[in-house]
Design a protein around this motif. Structure first.
Motif, mmCIF file in Angstrom:
data_model
loop_
_atom_site.group_PDB
_atom_site.id
_atom_site.type_symbol
_atom_site.label_atom_id
_atom_site.label_comp_id
_atom_site.label_asym_id
_atom_site.label_seq_id
_atom_site.Cartn_x
_atom_site.Cartn_y
_atom_site.Cartn_z
ATOM 1 N N THR A 101 26.007 20.024 14.489
ATOM 2 C CA THR A 101 25.305 20.638 13.355
ATOM 3 C C THR A 101 26.097 21.798 12.770
ATOM 4 N N LEU A 102 27.011 22.354 13.539
ATOM 5 C CA LEU A 102 27.813 23.482 13.069
ATOM 6 C C LEU A 102 29.075 23.043 12.314
ATOM 7 N N ILE A 103 29.374 21.748 12.331
ATOM 8 C CA ILE A 103 30.591 21.263 11.661
ATOM 9 C C ILE A 103 30.658 21.670 10.194
ATOM 10 N N VAL A 108 40.232 30.415 2.800
ATOM 11 C CA VAL A 108 41.383 30.049 1.968
ATOM 12 C C VAL A 108 41.202 30.591 0.546
ATOM 13 N N ASP A 109 40.002 30.457 0.002
ATOM 14 C CA ASP A 109 39.723 30.939 -1.350
ATOM 15 C C ASP A 109 39.915 32.452 -1.431
ATOM 16 N N ALA A 110 39.454 33.160 -0.407
ATOM 17 C CA ALA A 110 39.612 34.616 -0.385
ATOM 18 C C ALA A 110 41.083 35.005 -0.318
ATOM 19 N N GLU A 157 33.107 24.871 5.775
ATOM 20 C CA GLU A 157 32.787 25.772 4.671
ATOM 21 C C GLU A 157 33.481 27.117 4.830
ATOM 22 N N GLU A 158 33.410 27.685 6.026
ATOM 23 C CA GLU A 158 34.014 29.011 6.241
ATOM 24 C C GLU A 158 35.535 28.945 6.150
#
Length: 278
Positions: free
Chosen positions: A44-46, A57-59, A51-52
């Protein structure tokens, strides 16, 4: 390596990590923890791991140091949380994770932590691959099937990244067009087959041909030394920016505009972004 004696600054880092570990352990406490955290499993944490990672990467690409720091924290949380879930199940601990990666780094860098001498980057890469082969129980002197190597990319990387990696490795092994003209011919062939599949109405066939078409586009990107993931990400960003500009000048919800009116707003937004260099 000798006994590790942390400096005062390193001790502060270790203390901060320990605090995070304790916070996550409290969240997972059966007696006083958070119901949401207690309900989580590795599976469930996948989505949160993925996402993180992408938000980090975006940051990084934004150059915003405070955002990078925050997103790295969110990503670190996923490592600690996955480890805590595994520890609760008696599988492994965060200590096992940290010790495992430390030993792997030491093992794969004998030119730093051992007595191996390397003269070139090519020698370094060769040593790296040989060490990895031994870790996997493979004979480093035996060439592994190309398909075995490529299958790992399909399992472990996002689809676009996997396709690029697979095509790069296949090309390096000689499975390559002689010129880029051959890639363009393949693109036109796949485009025709995709159109035919759409006309057939067979969903499975359509998806198969769409995949072939996308794979060929990625091969074109490789030939022109372009990053398909970065290209698509740029398109996504520009689309949202244009939509924001459209909404900024709209005097009613966009769904209440005609298609012709939306096209006019869209072209105005494109022109505005072009003038601003975005």
């Amino acid at each position: 390596m000798g006994t590790f004696e942390p400096t005062p600054q390193q001790a502060e880092v270790l203390s901060a990590i320990q605090q995070l570990v304790e916070v996550v352990a409290q969240l997972r406490s059966p007696d006083s923890g958070c119901p949401w955290d207690l309900a989580q499993t590795p599976e469930t944490l996948i989505p949160y791991v993925i996402e993180e990672a992408y938000e980090t990467v975006d940051a990084i690409r934004s150059g915003n140091t405070s955002a990078i720091c925050e997103e790295l924290g969110d990503l670190l949380l996923q490592v600690v949380l996955q480890s805590q879930v595994a520890s609760d199940a008696g599988q492994f601990t965060l200590q096992d994770v940290a010790e495992g990666i430390s030993q792997k780094l030491i093992r794969r860098h004998p030119h730093v932590f051992g007595k191996v001498k390397v003269q070139t980057i090519d020698e370094l890469h060769q040593n790296w691959e040989q060490i990895k082969a031994v870790e996997k129980g493979e004979d480093p002197n035996v060439i592994q099937p190309l398909s075995k190597k490529l299958s790992r990319y399909g399992r472990s990387l996002p689809p676009i990244m996997a396709s690029l990696k697979i095509s790069q490795k296949a090309a390096a092994a000689g499975f390559e067009w002689e010129t880029v003209d051959g890639v363009w011919e393949k693109f036109n062939e796949e485009l025709t087959e995709f159109k035919d599949a759409i006309a057939s109405g067979d969903k499975a066939h359509q998806e198969s041909e769409l995949g072939d078409l996308l794979f060929t586009v990625i091969n074109l990107a490789r030939w022109y030394d372009l990053d398909p993931s970065a290209a698509l990400q740029g398109t996504n960003k520009r689309f949202v920016q244009r939509l924001q500009l459209m909404e900024a000048v709209a005097d009613r919800p966009l769904e209440n505009y005609t298609l012709a009116e939306l096209e006019t707003l869209w072209q105005q937004a494109k022109a505005t972004l072009r003038e601003s260099g975005k």
